[in-house]
Design a protein around this motif. Structure first.
Motif, PDB file in Angstrom:
ATOM      1  N   THR A 176       8.581  19.947  -1.106  1.00 48.14           N
ATOM      2  CA  THR A 176       8.343  19.004   0.062  1.00 48.14           C
ATOM      3  C   THR A 176       9.801  18.902   0.719  1.00 48.14           C
ATOM      4  N   VAL A 177      10.814  19.109   0.070  1.00 52.13           N
ATOM      5  CA  VAL A 177      12.242  19.208   1.004  1.00 52.13           C
ATOM      6  C   VAL A 177      12.154  20.432   1.781  1.00 52.13           C
ATOM      7  N   ALA A 178      11.812  21.415   1.397  1.00 50.67           N
ATOM      8  CA  ALA A 178      11.927  22.855   2.049  1.00 50.67           C
ATOM      9  C   ALA A 178      10.762  22.514   3.212  1.00 50.67           C
ATOM     10  N   ALA A 179       9.612  21.889   3.228  1.00 54.64           N
ATOM     11  CA  ALA A 179       8.501  21.706   4.388  1.00 54.64           C
ATOM     12  C   ALA A 179       9.362  20.685   5.330  1.00 54.64           C
ATOM     13  N   ILE A 180       9.917  19.698   4.682  1.00 49.97           N
ATOM     14  CA  ILE A 180      10.596  18.762   5.572  1.00 49.97           C
ATOM     15  C   ILE A 180      11.578  19.641   6.619  1.00 49.97           C
ATOM     16  N   GLN A 184       0.452  14.756   2.053  1.00 51.70           N
ATOM     17  CA  GLN A 184      -0.003  15.139   0.768  1.00 51.70           C
ATOM     18  C   GLN A 184      -1.668  15.514   0.721  1.00 51.70           C
ATOM     19  N   SER A 185      -1.992  16.604   0.170  1.00 46.26           N
ATOM     20  CA  SER A 185      -3.472  17.030  -0.270  1.00 46.26           C
ATOM     21  C   SER A 185      -3.320  17.589  -1.555  1.00 46.26           C
ATOM     22  N   PHE A 186      -4.452  18.188  -1.920  1.00 47.95           N
ATOM     23  CA  PHE A 186      -4.869  18.685  -3.266  1.00 47.95           C
ATOM     24  C   PHE A 186      -5.520  19.910  -3.242  1.00 47.95           C
ATOM     25  N   ALA A 187      -4.717  20.874  -4.153  1.00 46.86           N
ATOM     26  CA  ALA A 187      -5.282  22.287  -4.344  1.00 46.86           C
ATOM     27  C   ALA A 187      -6.468  22.594  -5.164  1.00 46.86           C
ATOM     28  N   PRO A 188      -6.449  21.604  -6.003  1.00 48.06           N
ATOM     29  CA  PRO A 188      -7.758  22.227  -6.954  1.00 48.06           C
ATOM     30  C   PRO A 188      -9.139  21.868  -6.423  1.00 48.06           C
ATOM     31  N   LEU A 189      -9.331  21.381  -5.265  1.00 49.33           N
ATOM     32  CA  LEU A 189     -10.544  21.319  -4.671  1.00 49.33           C
ATOM     33  C   LEU A 189     -10.956  22.205  -3.581  1.00 49.33           C
ATOM     34  N   TYR A 190     -10.617  23.596  -3.990  1.00 45.32           N
ATOM     35  CA  TYR A 190     -11.293  24.448  -3.063  1.00 45.32           C
ATOM     36  C   TYR A 190     -12.748  24.991  -3.593  1.00 45.32           C
ATOM     37  N   VAL A 223       8.058   1.792  11.142  1.00 40.63           N
ATOM     38  CA  VAL A 223       8.339   3.036  11.665  1.00 40.63           C
ATOM     39  C   VAL A 223       9.280   3.139  12.806  1.00 40.63           C
ATOM     40  N   ALA A 224       8.868   1.950  13.834  1.00 46.63           N
ATOM     41  CA  ALA A 224       9.666   1.799  15.019  1.00 46.63           C
ATOM     42  C   ALA A 224      11.213   1.287  14.718  1.00 46.63           C
ATOM     43  N   ASP A 225      11.240   0.496  13.504  1.00 46.76           N
ATOM     44  CA  ASP A 225      12.448   0.082  13.053  1.00 46.76           C
ATOM     45  C   ASP A 225      13.320   1.297  12.805  1.00 46.76           C
ATOM     46  N   ALA A 226      12.750   2.204  11.886  1.00 51.61           N
ATOM     47  CA  ALA A 226      13.404   3.449  11.268  1.00 51.61           C
ATOM     48  C   ALA A 226      13.723   4.480  12.128  1.00 51.61           C
ATOM     49  N   ARG A 227      12.982   4.605  13.310  1.00 55.32           N
ATOM     50  CA  ARG A 227      12.945   5.906  14.176  1.00 55.32           C
ATOM     51  C   ARG A 227      13.228   6.858  13.481  1.00 55.32           C
ATOM     52  N   PRO A 228      12.358   7.402  12.580  1.00 58.87           N
ATOM     53  CA  PRO A 228      12.543   8.551  12.049  1.00 58.87           C
ATOM     54  C   PRO A 228      12.027   9.764  12.547  1.00 58.87           C
ATOM     55  N   ASP A 229      12.756  10.898  12.379  1.00 57.77           N
ATOM     56  CA  ASP A 229      12.704  12.390  12.690  1.00 57.77           C
ATOM     57  C   ASP A 229      11.232  13.215  12.206  1.00 57.77           C
ATOM     58  N   VAL A 230      11.265  12.571  10.910  1.00 62.87           N
ATOM     59  CA  VAL A 230      10.138  12.951   9.974  1.00 62.87           C
ATOM     60  C   VAL A 230       9.398  12.164   9.289  1.00 62.87           C
ATOM     61  N   ILE A 231       8.077  12.174   9.328  1.00 66.48           N
ATOM     62  CA  ILE A 231       7.266  11.222   8.179  1.00 66.48           C
ATOM     63  C   ILE A 231       6.735  11.872   7.174  1.00 66.48           C
ATOM     64  N   VAL A 232       6.860  11.448   5.717  1.00 66.08           N
ATOM     65  CA  VAL A 232       6.168  12.042   4.603  1.00 66.08           C
ATOM     66  C   VAL A 232       5.221  11.174   4.236  1.00 66.08           C
ATOM     67  N   HIS A 233       3.802  11.316   4.214  1.00 71.50           N
ATOM     68  CA  HIS A 233       2.843  10.764   3.690  1.00 71.50           C
ATOM     69  C   HIS A 233       2.364  10.981   2.111  1.00 71.50           C
ATOM     70  N   GLN A 234       3.058  10.056   1.116  1.00 70.64           N
ATOM     71  CA  GLN A 234       2.869  10.523  -0.125  1.00 70.64           C
ATOM     72  C   GLN A 234       1.894   9.215  -0.677  1.00 70.64           C
ATOM     73  N   LEU A 235       1.012   8.677   0.087  1.00 71.44           N
ATOM     74  CA  LEU A 235       0.247   7.394  -0.219  1.00 71.44           C
ATOM     75  C   LEU A 235      -0.945   7.659  -1.347  1.00 71.44           C
ATOM     76  N   THR A 236      -1.086   7.249  -2.450  1.00 69.52           N
ATOM     77  CA  THR A 236      -2.203   7.251  -3.230  1.00 69.52           C
ATOM     78  C   THR A 236      -2.129   6.079  -4.108  1.00 69.52           C
ATOM     79  N   ALA A 237      -3.546   5.580  -4.606  1.00 72.09           N
ATOM     80  CA  ALA A 237      -3.629   4.516  -5.588  1.00 72.09           C
ATOM     81  C   ALA A 237      -4.619   4.921  -6.434  1.00 72.09           C
ATOM     82  N   ILE A 238      -4.217   5.917  -7.329  1.00 70.51           N
ATOM     83  CA  ILE A 238      -5.107   6.655  -8.280  1.00 70.51           C
ATOM     84  C   ILE A 238      -5.438   5.578  -9.578  1.00 70.51           C
ATOM     85  N   GLY A 239      -4.493   5.413 -10.458  1.00 64.00           N
ATOM     86  CA  GLY A 239      -4.494   4.673 -11.543  1.00 64.00           C
ATOM     87  C   GLY A 239      -5.542   5.493 -12.624  1.00 64.00           C
ATOM     88  N   PRO A 240      -6.036   4.934 -13.933  1.00 70.82           N
ATOM     89  CA  PRO A 240      -6.957   5.532 -14.605  1.00 70.82           C
ATOM     90  C   PRO A 240      -8.171   5.663 -14.181  1.00 70.82           C
TER      91      PRO A 240
END
Ligand SMILES: NC(=O)c1ccc[n+]([C@@H]2O[C@H](COP(=O)([O-])OP(=O)(O)OC[C@H]3O[C@@H](n4cnc5c(N)ncnc54)[C@H](OP(=O)(O)O)[C@@H]3O)[C@@H](O)[C@H]2O)c1
Length: 309
Positions: free
Chosen positions: A220-224, A118-124, A62-79
Motif C-alpha cells: 500500500t505504501v508503494a502504491a501511495i 481496498q478491494s478483495f482478490a478472492p472474488l474473481y 478532509v478539508a482540514d487535513a488537505r491531503p495529497d493522497v487519501i487511502v480508503h481502508q474502511l470495513t466493519a466485518i466482525g464475526p
C-alpha cells in the motif's frame, strides 16, 4: 506527502500508519471514536474523528487535513456467519458504496493527487483455470448471499477508477492473516480450526491467495508513492488449495486434522457461500504489483508466514 487514512485503526491501518510515518509522510488517521485518538497518535499520525457515513463530517475532516493522497481502508466485518453473509457485510457494503462516495467527494473538493482503495482478490470469476490477473472479471454470478458484497466492491472499483481528476488505485488484497486479523493467535478462525469446527469441504479445491497484513501495508505504501491508475492484486507468491493449507495450518497449531464433510452437508451448515469459499475460489497473480510497484512480500508463502505468526 500528506496522507489521509480512513480506517486508520483496523488490521491494515495499524500496519500502514507507522510505515507511512517512517517513510517521512505526514499522516492523518480517521476514526469514529474519540477514544482511539491516542492509538492513532502512537501509530505516528494526527487523529481525525469522523463517521465515514456522514458526508459533512468527512468533508470537514478532509478539508482540514488537505491531503495529497487519501487511502480508503474502511470495513466493519466482525464475526461472519456464512449462512447470513449479507447481514454480516451490510455495514461494510455501505462503507464501500456511500463511504467511498463521501471520501471521493471530499477528495475532489481539495484536489487529491491519488486515491487508493481496498478491494478483495478472492472474488474473481470462478470459471477457468490458472491464476487470475487484474484483467479477469470479478465473479459475474455470485452465490445469493455474496451479491451485495460483489455489488459494493464493483461500485467502489468503478467510481475510484473513473475519477478523472485523480489517480484512482484499487488494491485487491488477498486473504489477510497476521496481527489483528481473523487468522492470528487467539483469533476467530484459528480457534475454529483448533476446535475442529473448520472442516474440509468436498475436495477442498478453493485456491486461496493469502497476504500477511504487514506485506499488504508495504504494498500500500508503494502504491501511495508510485502507483498508477488501475488495479493491483496484492497477494503472496504461493496460492494454495484449502486441501493443502488447512491441514497444514491445523498441524502447525497442534490441532487434530480437520474433519471432512461432503458439499451437501456443508451447504446445510454453511450455506452456498460456505461451499463456494471452500471449493470454488480461484487464486490471483501478483505479477503486476511486483513489476510496477517494485513490491516483494516479505512472507512470499503462507507456509513461512503462518509459521511466523
Ligand atoms: N482482505 C482481507 O482478507 C480482509 C479485508 C478486510 C478485513 N478483513 C478482516 O476482517 C476483520 C476485521 O475487520 P473489520 O472490518 O472489523 O476491520 P478493522 O480491521 O477493525 O478495520 C476497520 C476500520 O474501519 C474503520 N471504520 C469502520 N466503520 C467506520 C465508520 N463508519 N466511520 C469511520 N471509520 C470506520 C474503523 O475505525 P474505528 O473503529 O476506529 O472507527 C477501522 O479503522 C479482520 O479479521 C480482518 O483481517 C480481511
Amino acid at each position: 506527502m500528506r496522507v489521509f487514512v480512513a480506517g486508520a485503526t483496523g488490521a491494515i491501518g495499524r500496519q500502514l500508519l507507522p510505515r507511512l510515518a517512517a517513510a517521512g509522510h505526514e499522516v492523518h488517521g480517521m476514526t469514529r471514536s474519540a477514544s482511539k485518538q491516542e492509538l492513532i497518535r502512537q501509530l505516528g499520525a494526527v487523529p481525525v474523528v469522523a463517521d465515514a457515513l456522514n458526508r459533512e463530517q468527512v468533508s470537514a475532516a478532509v478539508a482540514d487535513a488537505r491531503p495529497d493522497v487519501i487511502v480508503h481502508q474502511l470495513t466493519a466485518i466482525g464475526p461472519v456467519n456464512p449462512r447470513r453473509f449479507e447481514r454480516g457485510f451490510a455495514l461494510t457494503n455501505r462503507l464501500r458504496t456511500e463511504g467511498t462516495d463521501n471520501l471521493l467527494a471530499a477528495a475532489h473538493a481539495v484536489g487529491v493527487r491519488r486515491f487508493v482503495a481496498q478491494s478483495f482478490a478472492p472474488l474473481y470469476t470462478r470459471t477457468g483455470g490458472g491464476l487470475k490477473t487484474e484483467e479477469d472479471p470479478l465473479d459475474p454470478a455470485p452465490a445469493r448471499e455474496l451479491r451485495g458484497t460483489l455489488a459494493a466492491l464493483r461500485h467502489l472499483e468503478k467510481v475510484v477508477l473513473a475519477a478523472e481528476w485523480t489517480e484512482g488505485i484499487v488494491l485487491r488484497y488477498g486473504a489477510f492473516y497476521g496481527p489483528g486479523t481473523a487468522l492470528a493467535t487467539g483469533a476467530e478462525q484459528l480457534e475454529m480450526i483448533r476446535k475442529r469446527k473448520f472442516p474440509l469441504v468436498g475436495d477442498g479445491g478453493a485456491v486461496y491467495s493469502f497476504v500477511h497484513v504487514a506485506d499488504a501495508a508495504d504494498a500500500t505504501v508503494a502504491a501511495i508513492e508510485n502507483g498508477s491508475r488501475g488495479v493491483y492484486n496484492i497477494v503472496d507468491d504461493d496460492p494454495a488449495p484449502v486441501a493443502e493449507w488447512l491441514p497444514e495450518l491445523a498441524r502447525m497449531i497442534g490441532a487434530k486434522k480437520p474433519m471432512r464433510v461432503p458439499r451437501f452437508v456443508a451447504r446445510l451448515f454453511a450455506g452456498e457461500v460456505g461451499v463456494v469459499m471452500m471449493t470454488e475460489l480461484r487464486g490471483a497473480s501478483n505479477a503486476k504489483a511486483k513489476r510496477e510497484l517494485g513490491w516483494r512480500p516479505a512472507h512470499p508463502s503462507w507456509r513461512q508466514g503462518f509459521a511466523a505468526v
